[in-house]
Scaffold this active site. Structure first.
Site, PDB file in Angstrom:
ATOM      1  N   ASN A 176       0.696  -1.315  -0.038  1.00  0.00           N
ATOM      2  CA  ASN A 176      -0.079   0.248   0.035  1.00  0.00           C
ATOM      3  C   ASN A 176       1.136   1.205  -0.016  1.00  0.00           C
ATOM      4  O   ASN A 176       1.829   1.468   1.098  1.00  0.00           O
ATOM      5  CB  ASN A 176      -0.775  -0.139   1.274  1.00  0.00           C
ATOM      6  CG  ASN A 176      -1.622   1.216   1.431  1.00  0.00           C
ATOM      7  OD1 ASN A 176      -2.115   1.967   0.462  1.00  0.00           O
ATOM      8  ND2 ASN A 176      -2.183   1.660   2.550  1.00  0.00           N
TER       9      ASN A 176
ATOM     10  N   LYS B 289     -21.292  15.091   0.064  1.00  0.00           N
ATOM     11  CA  LYS B 289     -21.930  13.976   0.398  1.00  0.00           C
ATOM     12  C   LYS B 289     -22.498  13.741  -0.625  1.00  0.00           C
ATOM     13  O   LYS B 289     -22.522  12.405  -1.252  1.00  0.00           O
ATOM     14  CB  LYS B 289     -22.717  14.056   1.562  1.00  0.00           C
ATOM     15  CG  LYS B 289     -22.318  14.240   3.068  1.00  0.00           C
ATOM     16  CD  LYS B 289     -21.531  12.919   3.528  1.00  0.00           C
ATOM     17  CE  LYS B 289     -20.287  12.887   3.409  1.00  0.00           C
ATOM     18  NZ  LYS B 289     -19.090  13.270   3.727  1.00  0.00           N
TER      19      LYS B 289
ATOM     20  N   LYS C 211     -11.452   5.029   1.288  1.00  0.00           N
ATOM     21  CA  LYS C 211     -11.569   5.625   2.585  1.00  0.00           C
ATOM     22  C   LYS C 211     -10.481   6.609   3.274  1.00  0.00           C
ATOM     23  O   LYS C 211     -10.734   7.622   3.879  1.00  0.00           O
ATOM     24  CB  LYS C 211     -11.986   4.784   3.868  1.00  0.00           C
ATOM     25  CG  LYS C 211     -12.159   5.306   5.153  1.00  0.00           C
ATOM     26  CD  LYS C 211     -13.574   6.110   5.203  1.00  0.00           C
ATOM     27  CE  LYS C 211     -14.112   6.694   6.529  1.00  0.00           C
ATOM     28  NZ  LYS C 211     -15.135   7.627   6.409  1.00  0.00           N
TER      29      LYS C 211
END
Ligand code: AGP
Length: 611
Positions: free
Chosen positions: A100, A488, A606
């Protein structure tokens, strides 16, 4: 960005790895893969698509063994495909790695390795690591040394898991700039990108720091620094309960986390305030009264939703502490040679505590002499550990990619921190602070009242879910909430939504207004209420549709707007925290009606742990 999981112990590795990857899938989910070693032989299975697809592949061709690594990917170099999925192998398929991060110098290394005869099968930067380990293992005969030499040859960031047939009893883990934890249990040891993948098996973890490398066997864990010196590391205990990382009956993590906000705020403020004495205390703030009195400027830095929280903080600091405050996108701040000094308080906000740009901005601020405190939701995250002080939000694990409870708990912390600074600076009296603390204590109950009426929002969503565009307008502290409402909506429904200061609409966006453009207006009463009404009139005069978020008792607004959602009356200072709730629900229900993937929206991750 990506999720890494590894296992070594007495039991079959594969079930643990798959379960761990599912918990990490929110970090990135365009492809996944696993590799294990059984009877000295290495096995590998990987595929484009979500973990469910990998499970189908493994159903047909399971792989055994009690040591293994796995990966769930958010593509940076090389499109999502079977070949570009991790784990990656060396030429002999005797070494596999999961990674990662980003290898900045991978092209040059790839060229050199190709000249030396290495054959590449993917377009990724990560594959270079497998071939470098192969090269150095041939030179040194030691897997640990080969990995260390590889890490010294690469520039960039990594959280790494490595296994090899050459030394089949070893799981090697290393990190620089991307998070990696070691979880410890009686008969097994795990590595994972974050706590959510470990909490089901153990609450005992070791946080790897940058440049540290761990050699893990069934009965031992040896952690060394970049020079190969063995380190003595403390074991930390995680207080999260495994339940909090489950959906608990909700259709989506996002909806669960929206509904968790009242208790998340209660947990975030409890033990930190005393309404009677108007005292506020943060255990790990690590700022003395003298240092606070020395502050003459506040700079917030963050990304995304956390940046919106910072914008609310800017208003609060200026209004209550009477200090100049500014908000900087972390990615801009880190490269702009900011003019700051030891009188500047830099507040870095990050739910994950691993966002690459926010980390770099905090490091830059520290190097320039500023006091850096962070507001984080993940205990022991890199940002928390690299700041002078930290204030943890107590939101619990936030799994949904669209941030909700982290945002409102960040705002709660910012509100309390502002009161603490104001009290120390003497810009608010004890009585004023008591009132503000009382307003915050009352807030979770008001949020519960709003959540109890979510069906009203669902009805509004039913009318507007087919829109292709939307505009969110607010003034004052309503402006950052307009930005957050737009973010959002766009990130989970893919509707193009923009947030704007309401006054700015006349300077361009008004050209977009027509009967197909829903305009959400934060119209809570306050000193700008009349101006907001004017903006609503301007939208209506052009055929636009207005969805107003207003204070209960405001009967006037319903003559102006097409839809009105009434908030319980709340003091202006905490109204932004209340006003965002209907916007979160609106985005959620519109996205559900559009059939979007709520918890794992396309293209997102995320935690963006790369630049
Ligand atoms: C918010 O809904 C987004 N998922 C995103 O903007 C996020 O806020 C941003 O990536 C920052 O993340 P952080 O708070 O973990 O630093």
């Amino acid at each position: 960005m990506c999720g890494i999981f590894g296992y070594i112990g007495k039991r079959e590795a594969l079930p643990f790895i798959l379960e761990g990857l599912k918990k990490l899938e929110y970090r990135g989910y365009d492809s996944a893969g696993v590799s294990t070693i059984q009877h000295g032989k290495i096995f590998l299975n990987k595929s484009c698509g979500k973990i469910a697809r990998l499970e189908e592949v493994l159903e047909a061709r399971p792989i055994g063994g009690s040591i293994g690594i796995g990966h769930t990917r958010w593509a940076t170099h090389g499109k999502p495909s079977d070949e570009n999925s991790h784990p990656h192998s060396d030429c002999s398929d005797q070494i596999t790695v999961v990674h990662n991060g980003i290898i900045e110098n991978y092209l040059e290394l790839r060229r050199q390795l190709a000249e030396e005869g290495h054959k590449f099968t993917s377009a990724t930067d990560t594959e270079v690591i497998a071939h470098l380990i192969e090269k150095y293992f041939k030179e040194t005969g030691s897997l640990e040394t080969a990995v260390r030499k590889t890490l010294n040859a690469i520039d960039g960031s990594y959280a790494l898991g490595v296994i090899s047939e050459h030394e089949p009893d070893k799981l090697i883990a290393a990190r620089k700039g991307s998070p990696l934890l070691i979880g410890i249990e009686e008969d097994e040891t795990f590595i994972a990108s974050d706590i959510s993948a470990l909490i089901k098996y153990t609450s005992r973890v070791i946080y790897l720091n940058d440049y540290e490398l761990a050699v893990i066997t069934e009965n031992d864990i040896v952690i060394k620094d970049r020079d190969g010196k063995t380190l003595k590391k403390n074991i930390s205990f995680i207080s999260w309960d495994p339940e909090s990382a489950e959906k608990c009956g909700y259709t989506h993590f996002m909806l669960k986390e929206i509904h968790e906000q009242p208790n998340a705020i209660r947990k975030t403020i409890e033990g930190r305030i005393s309404a009677e004495s108007a005292n506020i205390h943060f255990d790990e703030l690590n700022l003395t009264e003298k240092e606070i009195k020395n502050i003459n400027r506040v700079v917030f830095t963050a990304c995304g939703t956390s940046w919106h929280a910072a914008l609310v903080g800017e208003y609060l600091i200026e209004q209550m502490v009477k200090l100049p405050a500014e908000v900087e996108y972390a990615a801009e701040f880190r490269y702009r040679h900011p003019v700051i000094d030891d009188k500047t308080l830099v507040i870095a906000i990050s739910q994950s505590g691993e966002t690459a740009d926010t980390l770099a901005a905090a490091w830059e601020a520290k190097s320039l002499g500023a006091k850096v405190i962070s507001i984080c939701n993940v205990v022991g995250s890199t940002l928390a550990r690299d700041s002078h002080g930290v204030i943890y939000t107590q939101a619990g694990p936030e799994i949904g990619v669209a941030s909700t409870k982290a945002f409102t708990t960040q705002l709660s912390v910012i509100y309390l921190l502002t009161l603490l600074l104001a009290r120390t600076k003497g810009t608010l009296t004890g009585a004023e602070i008591k009132n503000y603390i009382h307003d915050l204590i009352e807030l979770p109950g008001k949020i519960e009242q709003v959540l109890a009426r979510e069906h009203e929002i669902e009805k509004i969503a039913q009318k507007y879910y087919l829109s292709n565009n939307a505009l969110f307008l607010g003034r004052g502290k309503g402006f950052p909430i307009a930005l957050e409402g737009a973010l959002k909506l766009k990130e989970i429904s893919y509707i193009h939504a923009e947030g704007y200061p309401a006054a700015e609409m006349k300077h361009g966006p008004i050209a977009l207004i027509d009967q197909n453009m829903p305009v959400v207006v934060l119209a809570m009463t306050g000193k700008r209420y009349e101006k907001i009404l004017g903006n609503i009139e301007e939208v209506k005069a052009r055929g636009g549709q207005v969805i107003a978020i207003a204070n209960e008792g405001d009967n006037y607004i319903q003559e102006k707007a097409d839809e009105v959602f009434y908030l319980p009356k709340s003091p202006i200072a905490v109204s932004p925290i209340l006003a965002v709730i209907p916007l979160q629900l609106l985005a959620y229900y519109i996205a559900v009606k559009r059939g979007c993937h709520i918890d794992q929206p396309r293209n997102l991750a995320k935690s963006v742990t790369v630049e």
